[in-house]
Design a protein around this motif. Structure first.
Motif, PDB file in Angstrom:
ATOM      1  N   GLY A 254       3.491 -11.830   2.084  1.00 20.98           N
ATOM      2  CA  GLY A 254       3.408 -10.660   1.559  1.00 20.98           C
ATOM      3  C   GLY A 254       4.781  -9.930   1.833  1.00 20.98           C
ATOM      4  O   GLY A 254       5.073  -9.865   3.156  1.00 20.98           O
ATOM      5  N   LEU A 257       8.102  -5.212  -2.868  1.00 17.70           N
ATOM      6  CA  LEU A 257       8.376  -5.700  -4.330  1.00 17.70           C
ATOM      7  C   LEU A 257       9.581  -6.071  -4.803  1.00 17.70           C
ATOM      8  O   LEU A 257       9.660  -7.094  -5.495  1.00 17.70           O
ATOM      9  N   TYR A 275      -1.373  -5.150   0.493  1.00 14.46           N
ATOM     10  CA  TYR A 275      -1.314  -4.161  -0.376  1.00 14.46           C
ATOM     11  C   TYR A 275      -0.552  -4.785  -1.805  1.00 14.46           C
ATOM     12  O   TYR A 275       0.716  -5.069  -1.321  1.00 14.46           O
ATOM     13  N   TYR A 276      -0.946  -4.619  -2.761  1.00 15.57           N
ATOM     14  CA  TYR A 276      -0.115  -4.545  -4.071  1.00 15.57           C
ATOM     15  C   TYR A 276      -0.830  -3.731  -5.040  1.00 15.57           C
ATOM     16  O   TYR A 276      -2.045  -3.482  -5.264  1.00 15.57           O
ATOM     17  N   TYR A 277       0.222  -3.103  -5.830  1.00 15.01           N
ATOM     18  CA  TYR A 277      -0.268  -1.627  -6.314  1.00 15.01           C
ATOM     19  C   TYR A 277      -1.444  -2.054  -7.410  1.00 15.01           C
ATOM     20  O   TYR A 277      -2.199  -1.017  -7.873  1.00 15.01           O
ATOM     21  N   ASP A 302       4.921   0.730  -3.268  1.00 19.03           N
ATOM     22  CA  ASP A 302       4.817  -0.376  -2.435  1.00 19.03           C
ATOM     23  C   ASP A 302       4.043  -0.450  -1.128  1.00 19.03           C
ATOM     24  O   ASP A 302       3.296   0.517  -0.921  1.00 19.03           O
ATOM     25  N   PHE A 303       3.997  -1.568  -0.555  1.00 14.99           N
ATOM     26  CA  PHE A 303       3.429  -1.945   0.672  1.00 14.99           C
ATOM     27  C   PHE A 303       3.289  -0.487   1.446  1.00 14.99           C
ATOM     28  O   PHE A 303       2.269  -0.323   1.929  1.00 14.99           O
ATOM     29  N   PHE A 363      -3.602 -13.664  -3.124  1.00  9.64           N
ATOM     30  CA  PHE A 363      -2.844 -13.571  -4.497  1.00  9.64           C
ATOM     31  C   PHE A 363      -2.518 -14.752  -4.816  1.00  9.64           C
ATOM     32  O   PHE A 363      -2.181 -15.779  -4.169  1.00  9.64           O
ATOM     33  N   TRP A 375       7.776  -5.561 -12.700  1.00  9.96           N
ATOM     34  CA  TRP A 375       6.787  -5.296 -11.482  1.00  9.96           C
ATOM     35  C   TRP A 375       5.605  -6.188 -11.479  1.00  9.96           C
ATOM     36  O   TRP A 375       4.810  -5.848 -10.440  1.00  9.96           O
TER      37      TRP A 375
END
Length: 397
Positions: A254, A257, A275-277, A302-303, A363, A375
């Motif tokens: 990860g 972006l 995290y990913y939005y 972002d993260f 993911f 994105w």
């Protein structure tokens, strides 16, 4: 009698003034660190957005105005220590949040203990922060190395051969040690066949990349070269060595972006991240995504924006629980075992070591022709709940 009444009125007035005193929160980040400036700026943006959301724009908690004092430690441990002391002593900070790099964060821990003041750690990752160097004044909203490692293990349970490339620093070494531990504890059938550590400022990965490939090409298939790297990723440089000739699949970890935008060449590869939005579906995340796009030229959060917002939530929830008191002992009592809402959903400060327990995400990288916009980079395989991540408690002798 009259003197008694006036004394009581005076006491009430002083109490009201004390309760209305501004709440000072110092936010220490590493904005001048060349490799982690983006992380620091995202943390600051997320922290301020989080406070705005949680206070409905008032910047007030229990009748106290929140005043944020920003400081830049440049990623230097000595400066981080000095700034933390300055925040507590000279600025009169009630709570401090920070910092970006693990080395600087580790240097700050004894200062919080000496001053007997709460330090909320965000965004440093090293597990030793709530492990070997833990003290009771530390509360960590950021994930630790075991979150990354156990989430990665959860995404790699089938038989496979793994080799790791990581940075030769606290973050890298801590992360790979945690990966080995999680693979073992979670019963993964994947085996680690080789590890390589390169200086964080490296630009040439030919030698370590070739050693990784040489180790993997002799190992049973499937073969995965896992990159655990903070900052600008070396994935594309490793791809130039053509590991695919030996049926070796590159697995990017990860990342930010802008870095992940270059991953469509690895469509179908899977991994895990913090995290990913587009993954969380809660109200706070929906607001954060919408507001960030409005204010930052259409870009999603972002993260580390999510991390900053999580830290803001911990601060606000703690103060609500203490009815606005910033007394250290009251804060610790409130925060141990405390649940607080974040863009990732509910986090909980574990009582034993004050690590925030939280979900992670498995993911899959999207192909370019399947992306809806610039994105739209990842698809969710599954959310990995906090209770499925065996994060160890390592603060005991």
């Amino acid at each position: 009698m009259r003197n008694t009444v006036w004394a009581a009125i005076s006491l009430l007035a002083c109490t009201a003034l004390a309760q209305a005193a501004p709440l000072k929160v110092a936010l220490i980040t590493s904005k001048s660190h060349p490799a982690f400036e983006a992380y620091a700026r995202q943390t600051e943006a997320g922290f301020m957005l989080g406070l705005e959301y949680l206070t409905q724009g008032t910047m007030m908690v229990e009748g106290r105005k929140i005043v944020v004092i920003n400081k830049d430690d440049q990623g230097k441990p000595d400066m981080a220590k000095a700034l933390l002391t300055e925040a507590y002593v000279d600025d009169g900070a009630d709570i401090v949040v920070g910092t970006t790099t693990s080395g600087a964060a580790l240097a700050m821990l004894p200062v919080a203990a000496e001053m007997k003041k709460v330090l909320v750690v965000e965004a440093a990752v090293a597990s030793d922060i709530t492990g070997k160097f833990y003290n009771r004044y530390i509360f960590k909203t950021s994930r630790n190395s075991f979150h990354d490692a156990c989430a990665g293990a959860a995404a790699t349970m089938a038989p496979a051969s793994l080799a790791f490339l990581a940075q030769d620093n606290v973050f890298g070494k801590d992360g790979i040690a945690a990966a080995r531990d999680c693979l073992s504890k979670m019963g993964s059938k994947a085996k680690v066949v080789h590890e390589e550590y390169a200086p964080p400022a490296s630009t040439d990965f030919t030698a370590p990349g070739q050693r990784l490939i040489d180790a993997l090409k002799k190992a049973p298939e499937p073969r995965f070269l896992v990159v655990a790297w903070a900052g600008s990723s070396p994935v594309n440089k490793l791809a130039n060595l053509q590991p695919g000739r030996y049926n070796i699949t590159l697995v990017p970890g990860g990342n930010l972006l802008p870095v992940m935008k270059g991953w469509s060449a690895y469509a179908g590869s899977e991994g895990s991240l913090y995290y990913y939005y587009d993954f969380p579906t809660n109200a706070m995340n929906r607001w954060l995504v919408a507001e960030h796009k409005k204010r930052f030229a259409g870009t999603p959060p972002d993260f580390f924006v999510a991390g900053g917002a999580a830290a803001a939530s911990a601060v606000v929830q703690a103060l609500r629980a203490t009815k606005g008191s910033s007394d250290t002992e009251k804060l610790i009592t409130a925060m141990e075992g405390m649940n607080f809402e974040t863009p990732k959903g509910t986090m909980t400060f574990r009582k034993e070591d004050h690590q925030a327990m939280q979900p992670m995400y498995h993911f899959r990288i999207k192909a370019k022709d399947k992306q809806k916009n610039e994105w739209d980079l990842l698809e969710l395989v599954r959310e990995i709940p906090a209770n499925q991540l065996p994060i160890p408690v390592n603060n005991k002798p």
